[in-house]
Design an enzyme around this catalytic site. Structure first.
Site, PDB file in Angstrom:
ATOM      1  CB  CYS A 134       7.268  -3.926  15.442  1.00  0.00           C
ATOM      2  SG  CYS A 134       8.967  -3.561  14.933  1.00  0.00           S
ATOM      3  CB  CYS A 138       7.648  -5.930   7.655  1.00  0.00           C
ATOM      4  SG  CYS A 138       9.053  -5.164   8.502  1.00  0.00           S
ATOM      5  CG  ASN A 194      -3.956   4.082  13.428  1.00  0.00           C
ATOM      6  OD1 ASN A 194      -5.011   3.584  13.806  1.00  0.00           O
ATOM      7  ND2 ASN A 194      -3.839   4.758  12.314  1.00  0.00           N
ATOM      8  CD  GLU A 196      -1.074  -0.669   3.655  1.00  0.00           C
ATOM      9  OE1 GLU A 196      -2.020  -1.446   3.436  1.00  0.00           O
ATOM     10  OE2 GLU A 196      -0.806  -0.220   4.767  1.00  0.00           O
ATOM     11  CB  SER A 225      11.167   5.305   8.555  1.00  0.00           C
ATOM     12  OG  SER A 225      10.788   5.004   9.880  1.00  0.00           O
ATOM     13  CB  SER A 283      11.077   2.961  14.392  1.00  0.00           C
ATOM     14  OG  SER A 283      10.549   3.518  13.206  1.00  0.00           O
ATOM     15  CG  LEU A 284      14.598   4.813  20.589  1.00  0.00           C
ATOM     16  CD1 LEU A 284      15.799   3.997  20.150  1.00  0.00           C
ATOM     17  CD2 LEU A 284      15.071   6.101  21.284  1.00  0.00           C
ATOM     18  CG  HIS A 285       8.689   2.656  18.536  1.00  0.00           C
ATOM     19  ND1 HIS A 285       8.324   3.895  18.061  1.00  0.00           N
ATOM     20  CD2 HIS A 285       8.664   1.830  17.442  1.00  0.00           C
ATOM     21  CE1 HIS A 285       8.086   3.831  16.758  1.00  0.00           C
ATOM     22  NE2 HIS A 285       8.296   2.597  16.357  1.00  0.00           N
ATOM     23  CB  CYS A 294       3.410   7.178   3.220  1.00  0.00           C
ATOM     24  SG  CYS A 294       3.856   5.851   4.346  1.00  0.00           S
ATOM     25  CB  CYS A 335       3.824  -2.797  13.132  1.00  0.00           C
ATOM     26  SG  CYS A 335       3.892  -2.583  11.354  1.00  0.00           S
ATOM     27  N   GLY A 388       7.159  -2.588   5.263  1.00  0.00           N
ATOM     28  CA  GLY A 388       8.523  -3.057   5.069  1.00  0.00           C
ATOM     29  C   GLY A 388       9.576  -2.293   5.850  1.00  0.00           C
ATOM     30  CB  CYS A 414       2.782   0.433   9.204  1.00  0.00           C
ATOM     31  SG  CYS A 414       3.925  -0.641   8.380  1.00  0.00           S
TER      32      CYS A 414
HETATM   33  N1  SAH Z   1      10.191  -0.458   9.105  1.00  0.00           N
HETATM   34  C1  SAH Z   1      10.398   0.951   9.144  1.00  0.00           C
HETATM   35  C2  SAH Z   1       9.446   1.746   8.273  1.00  0.00           C
HETATM   36  C3  SAH Z   1       8.002   1.337   8.208  1.00  0.00           C
HETATM   37  S1  SAH Z   1       6.973   1.696   9.593  1.00  0.00           S
HETATM   38  C4  SAH Z   1      10.353   1.442  10.581  1.00  0.00           C
HETATM   39  O1  SAH Z   1       9.973   0.673  11.455  1.00  0.00           O
HETATM   40  O2  SAH Z   1      10.729   2.568  10.830  1.00  0.00           O
HETATM   41  C5  SAH Z   1       6.913   3.459   9.689  1.00  0.00           C
HETATM   42  C6  SAH Z   1       6.584   3.967  11.082  1.00  0.00           C
HETATM   43  O3  SAH Z   1       5.227   3.623  11.446  1.00  0.00           O
HETATM   44  C7  SAH Z   1       7.496   3.360  12.150  1.00  0.00           C
HETATM   45  O4  SAH Z   1       7.956   4.352  13.053  1.00  0.00           O
HETATM   46  C8  SAH Z   1       6.542   2.398  12.821  1.00  0.00           C
HETATM   47  O5  SAH Z   1       6.976   2.091  14.118  1.00  0.00           O
HETATM   48  C9  SAH Z   1       5.218   3.138  12.756  1.00  0.00           C
HETATM   49  N2  SAH Z   1       4.037   2.304  13.014  1.00  0.00           N
HETATM   50  C10 SAH Z   1       3.844   1.018  12.705  1.00  0.00           C
HETATM   51  N3  SAH Z   1       2.649   0.574  13.160  1.00  0.00           N
HETATM   52  C11 SAH Z   1       2.057   1.627  13.779  1.00  0.00           C
HETATM   53  C12 SAH Z   1       0.816   1.807  14.469  1.00  0.00           C
HETATM   54  N4  SAH Z   1      -0.048   0.806  14.612  1.00  0.00           N
HETATM   55  N5  SAH Z   1       0.544   3.035  14.988  1.00  0.00           N
HETATM   56  C13 SAH Z   1       1.432   4.052  14.848  1.00  0.00           C
HETATM   57  N6  SAH Z   1       2.618   3.952  14.194  1.00  0.00           N
HETATM   58  C14 SAH Z   1       2.937   2.738  13.686  1.00  0.00           C
END
Ligand code: SAH
Length: 371
Positions: free
Chosen positions: A132, A128, A320, A108, A217, A240-242, A121, A135, A183, A363
């Site tokens: 995570c 992927c 989300n 997508e 990213s 993407s640290l989180h 985007c 996601c 991805g 994502c």
């Molecule tokens: N794999 C890469 C790029 C794709 S995801 C990465 O992880 O950075 C792009 C961003 O969307 C990342 O920061 C990811 O953590 C975030 N993301 C994924 N699922 C999400 C969700 N359910 N709510 C908010 N952000 C999300």
């Protein structure tokens, strides 16, 4: 929580799509055109149609003889992306497209129009491998890497629709591209760098975009982050640290068990030093999981340990929620407190506006509902 380590580097080329104009360098384009029995200058005409005019229908290539057009189109512009579904929101200024690739894989892309810019985007892999847990894409595993042209085509499609005035707000151009669709871009390194080069090459050889408008990213594949720093491509890096601590990040971003918080933040910091580009730290806010005040303080500390010279910007993203997930977005007051604590320690921070929520903008969500 499973602790199996995801596959990191490029998968074999099995299942790859047919070769496309956007996979080739300008020199290769001349070669393939000549070896198909055409004059070399046709390559430049074809590039001008594709990258400048955004025309892939050979009927529109009126400066080429009719019998040559179909030949060239069939040989070099196979249809790589087939639209399955399109959803819109935000007064039709956010458009999400679900594509089916030649082998049936679903990916997508999302076009987001703002008053001052248009961001595409894009996906870089079908599925992927990073797993995570918050996601949607991470739940299904990796199907395959996408090719350079499959990535570029997502941008070209958005650019074409904008230029033809098909998007609310009148004719426009794509100013930004973010690799935040499906991805892990740095796990598909060569095709992603190839796509960045096609996007940034001056017209008519490429789309002529500024590398500064492109954001890659990553979950933090440290060797690839170093490699990216050496490409001489001033793209923006987002990490993407989180979570600021390994205990929680091991769970939220499983690849952390291979490259931990200290190592990925160091790699981001090195990227900033090498490229003079400010790095973006992505931090999803998940209620009562990673949004506590002590984690805001720890995050500030982790950032400031590398200096206070403006190398970093923290981007907070309200979660989300994916279908069936036990997690949800943070309470407003916890979000505010998180921001306040970062600001109080001098860390630049913004909360991302959540475009496309009602169309499952996060994502992988659209592809997930289709399956
Ligand atoms: N794999 C890469 C790029 C794709 S995801 C990465 O992880 O950075 C792009 C961003 O969307 C990342 O920061 C990811 O953590 C975030 N993301 C994924 N699922 C999400 C969700 N359910 N709510 C908010 N952000 C999300």
């Amino acid at each position: 929580m499973t602790k199996t380590l995801p596959l990191v580097f490029e998968a074999p080329r099995r299942g790859q799509p047919p070769r496309h104009w956007a996979d080739l360098t300008p020199a290769e384009r001349r070669e393939v055109v000549e070896s198909a029995g055409h004059r070399a200058f046709r390559a430049r005409q074809l590039s001008a149609h594709y990258f400048e005019g955004l025309r892939t229908d050979p009927a529109e290539w009126t400066d080429l003889p009719a019998d040559v057009r179909d030949d060239l189109a069939n040989a070099f512009m196979p249809q790589l992306l087939n639209p399955v579904r399109q959803t819109m929101c935000d007064d039709d200024t956010t458009v999400k497209t679900l594509w089916k690739l030649h082998d049936g894989s679903l990916v997508e892309s999302v076009l987001m129009r703002y008053p001052d810019r248009v961001t595409m985007c894009v996906s870089s892999q079908a599925g992927c491998g990073m797993a995570c847990p918050f996601c949607a894409t991470g739940q299904g595993g990796l199907q395959r890497n996408m090719s350079t042209a499959e990535i570029v085509e997502q941008v070209v499609d958005g650019a074409r629709r904008l230029s033809r005035g098909e998007i609310a707000g009148g004719p426009g151009r794509v100013s930004n591209v973010v690799f935040m669709g499906m991805g892990e871009p740095l796990a598909n390194y060569k095709p992603v760098i190839g796509a960045v080069r096609q996007l940034t090459a001056p017209t008519p050889d490429g789309l002529g975009m500024s590398a500064r408008g492109i954001t890659v990213s990553t979950v933090g594949l440290v060797p690839r982050m170093h490699q990216l720093a050496s490409e001489n491509l001033p793209v923006t890096l987002a990490l993407s640290l989180h979570a600021p601590d390994d205990e929680l990040r091991d769970e939220l971003v499983p690849i952390n068990t291979r490259w931990n918080v200290d190592e990925v933040v160091d790699a981001a910091w090195e990227y900033a030093k090498a490229t003079k580009r400010r790095v973006s730290i992505e931090y999803i806010l998940i209620r009562d999981i990673n949004d506590q005040a002590f984690r805001a303080d720890l995050l500030a500390k982790v950032m400031k340990r590398r200096g206070t010279w403006g190398w970093v910007h923290v981007n907070l993203i309200p979660l989300n929620p994916t279908p069936g997930s036990k997690w949800t977005a943070s309470r407003r007051r916890d979000e505010d407190e998180f921001v306040r604590r970062l600001e109080a320690r001098g860390v630049p921070v913004t909360v991302r506006d959540t475009r496309g929520r009602e169309i499952d903008g996060a994502c992988g969500q659209l592809a997930a509902t289709e399956k």
